[in-house]
Design a protein around this motif. Structure first.
Motif, short mmCIF file in Angstrom:
data_model
loop_
_atom_site.label_atom_id
_atom_site.label_comp_id
_atom_site.label_asym_id
_atom_site.label_seq_id
_atom_site.Cartn_x
_atom_site.Cartn_y
_atom_site.Cartn_z
N TYR A 111 0.87 -1.18 0.00
CA TYR A 111 0.00 0.00 0.00
C TYR A 111 0.91 1.23 0.00
O TYR A 111 1.68 1.42 0.93
CB TYR A 111 -0.93 -0.01 1.21
N ARG A 153 1.60 5.51 -1.07
CA ARG A 153 0.93 6.82 -1.09
C ARG A 153 1.74 7.81 -1.92
O ARG A 153 2.97 7.89 -1.78
CB ARG A 153 0.74 7.36 0.33
N ASP A 154 1.05 8.55 -2.77
CA ASP A 154 1.67 9.65 -3.49
C ASP A 154 1.94 10.78 -2.51
O ASP A 154 0.99 11.35 -1.94
CB ASP A 154 0.75 10.12 -4.63
N THR A 168 -2.75 10.53 -2.73
CA THR A 168 -3.49 9.41 -3.31
C THR A 168 -2.87 8.09 -2.89
O THR A 168 -1.65 7.93 -2.90
CB THR A 168 -3.49 9.50 -4.85
N ASP A 169 -3.71 7.13 -2.51
CA ASP A 169 -3.24 5.81 -2.08
C ASP A 169 -3.38 4.80 -3.20
O ASP A 169 -4.35 4.82 -3.96
CB ASP A 169 -4.01 5.34 -0.85
N TYR A 170 -2.41 3.90 -3.27
CA TYR A 170 -2.42 2.85 -4.29
C TYR A 170 -2.09 1.50 -3.66
O TYR A 170 -1.41 1.44 -2.64
CB TYR A 170 -1.38 3.13 -5.38
N ARG A 171 -2.59 0.46 -4.30
CA ARG A 171 -2.24 -0.90 -3.89
C ARG A 171 -1.62 -1.61 -5.09
O ARG A 171 -2.11 -1.47 -6.21
CB ARG A 171 -3.46 -1.67 -3.40
N CYS A 172 -0.57 -2.37 -4.85
CA CYS A 172 0.04 -3.14 -5.92
C CYS A 172 0.83 -4.30 -5.32
O CYS A 172 1.10 -4.33 -4.11
CB CYS A 172 0.97 -2.28 -6.78
N MET A 176 -0.66 -0.79 -10.57
CA MET A 176 -1.06 -0.05 -9.38
C MET A 176 -2.54 0.28 -9.46
O MET A 176 -3.01 0.83 -10.45
CB MET A 176 -0.22 1.21 -9.21
N GLN A 177 -3.27 -0.06 -8.40
CA GLN A 177 -4.70 0.23 -8.32
C GLN A 177 -4.94 1.33 -7.29
O GLN A 177 -4.46 1.24 -6.15
CB GLN A 177 -5.48 -1.02 -7.93
N ARG A 178 -5.67 2.32 -7.69
CA ARG A 178 -5.97 3.40 -6.77
C ARG A 178 -6.93 2.92 -5.69
O ARG A 178 -7.91 2.23 -5.98
CB ARG A 178 -6.57 4.58 -7.52
#
Length: 445
Positions: free
Chosen positions: A12, A14-15, A20-24, A93-95
């Motif tokens: 998890y 974060r930009d 903005t949070d992303y999961r990958c 990467m999924q937001r």
């Protein structure tokens, strides 16, 4: 140190700029959880990203064995890409939708209650036993709500450091060991104990009704972090059954069990704030069998401050209590890993300050720590763990620049860092190359 191999982790991120949070999924050429974190952090920093938390960071074989057919095909393919010259590969990467502010299920409040004034000259039994604000925090009752009870989970060994003897078998309040059977007998003087500190009827107004245990605790033990307070409307048996489940728990992906010292103040300071926006973890710790833990409290700063962890959104959580038993994951250990890394980094900065007094006379230890933070993380990702080696590498980063490993025109220095040599052989090769690149050897010996 274990050999390097491909690890897979659920990440998890974060930009840093816009939040903005992303999961990958990420594959990292690593030897353990620490090198996984360090390499990933070094890789994503230039991308403007930071790690929020990691879940299931495991060697690829363990990850696939644990997730089986649930592991996406592209995740398996990531592991085939990384090697000693390509340390990190990120999957798609999924937001993560957060609607602005992430939902938090715990609120954290720090209180600094006014201490009792000096009571010298006042007879012992006429002295106030607790400061008014602290009394309200620990024993106050809400209006028009069920009675709140107060419990203390205390570490008998830490308490014994103050009392000099084990005394929990002779106090005037209800006590029950969190262990059972032979374990409770064998570890009697070092086990965790649950103590019901709920004030007897009338004791709020009449100090003569206050148990001796309370008086002694706040006179001699408060401020020494011997345990944590729990506030709930549940009875002692319910609280005992709930919290004893956390004393010895399985470690994710391993056959071993972990002894969890959740009554240590570190859990109030590090762990519970870490899980504040994790609905499943909050529900596991704070909701059970029809009751909720309304607050956990611990003394901070030698008893001058109190940190309070309060449950929020209980009605939302109550129908969604996870059925899966608690097990320790890398996500749970992340704040403790970070604490240890920062402690080691500060020790390294102090050693550098002492080792190079003239060169670093205008640098504070805090400044040195900030300068070597990222380079040391990168060195760990290259496979270095011995403090004597990290000391030299950190010194090079101070005197030749944070990215000194990338400044060799031939690229040979970077090749050594990324090679599969042992740590000792790699360090020897690096020293030789650094001697060839610069005649100044003061910071390299």
């Amino acid at each position: 140190m274990c050999g390097l191999e491909a690890w897979i982790g659920d990440c998890y991120l974060r930009d840093v700029e816009d939040g903005t949070d992303y999961r990958c999924h990420a594959a990292v050429w690593a030897s353990d959880h620490d090198t996984f974190c360090a390499a990933l952090a070094a890789h994503i920093e230039p991308l403007g990203l930071a790690i929020i938390w990691l879940e299931e960071a495991l060697p690829t074989s363990h990850y696939l064995a644990q997730n089986g057919t649930l592991a996406p095909l592209q995740t398996k393919a990531l592991a085939e890409v990384v090697h000693s010259r390509h340390l990190v590969e990120l999957g798609p990467m999924q937001r993560v939708a957060t609607d602005g502010v992430p939902q938090r299920y715990l609120t954290i409040e720090d209180h600094r209650p006014v201490p009792l004034p000096d009571q010298t000259g006042i007879l012992l039994w006429d002295q106030d036993w607790i400061a008014p604000e602290l009394k309200e925090l620990l024993f106050g009752q809400p209006e028009d709500e069920p009675k709140m009870r107060t419990y203390l989970i205390v570490d008998a060994n830490l308490r014994k450091n103050i009392t000099g003897v084990f005394d929990l078998d002779s106090v005037d309040v209800p006590v029950q060991c969190l262990f059972k059977g032979e374990t409770a007998q064998e570890l009697e003087e070092s086990a965790p104990y649950l103590i019901d500190m709920t004030l007897p009827d009338g004791a709020w107004e009449d100090r003569a009704l206050v148990p001796d245990f309370h008086r002694d605790f706040f006179r001699n033990h408060w401020g020494h972090n011997t345990g944590i307070f729990i506030r709930t409307n549940a009875l002692m048996g319910e609280v005992w059954r709930h919290f004893r489940k956390f004393t010895l728990v399985p470690r994710e992906g391993r056959k071993t069990r972990v002894f969890v010292r959740f009554w240590d103040e570190q859990y109030i300071r590090l762990y519970f704030p870490h899980i504040a926006d994790n609905r499943e973890r909050v529900a596991l710790w704070f909701l059970r069998d029809g009751f909720c833990v309304r607050g956990l409290l611990a003394d901070q700063d030698g008893g001058k401050a109190v940190r309070e962890i309060l449950l929020q959104h209980a009605l939302f959580l109550v129908d969604n209590i996870p059925s899966k038993p608690f097990e320790i994951t890398n996500y749970d250990l992340a704040p403790f890993y970070k604490e240890r890394e920062q402690k080691d980094l500060r020790k390294l900065a102090a050693a550098l300050k002492k080792g190079f007094p003239n060169d670093l006379k205008h640098y504070s230890e805090e400044m040195i720590t900030s300068l070597i933070d990222e380079p040391v993380a990168r060195m760990v990702a290259y496979g270095f763990s011995q403090q004597k080696h990290l000391y030299i590498l950190a010194a090079w980063s101070l005197f030749f620049g944070k990215t000194f490993d990338q400044k060799d025109p031939s690229g040979y220095l970077l090749d050594i860092f990324k090679s599969s040599l042992s740590e000792a052989d790699k360090m020897s090769a690096l020293k030789n190359r650094m001697d060839q690149l610069s005649p100044a050897k003061g910071a390299r010996s």
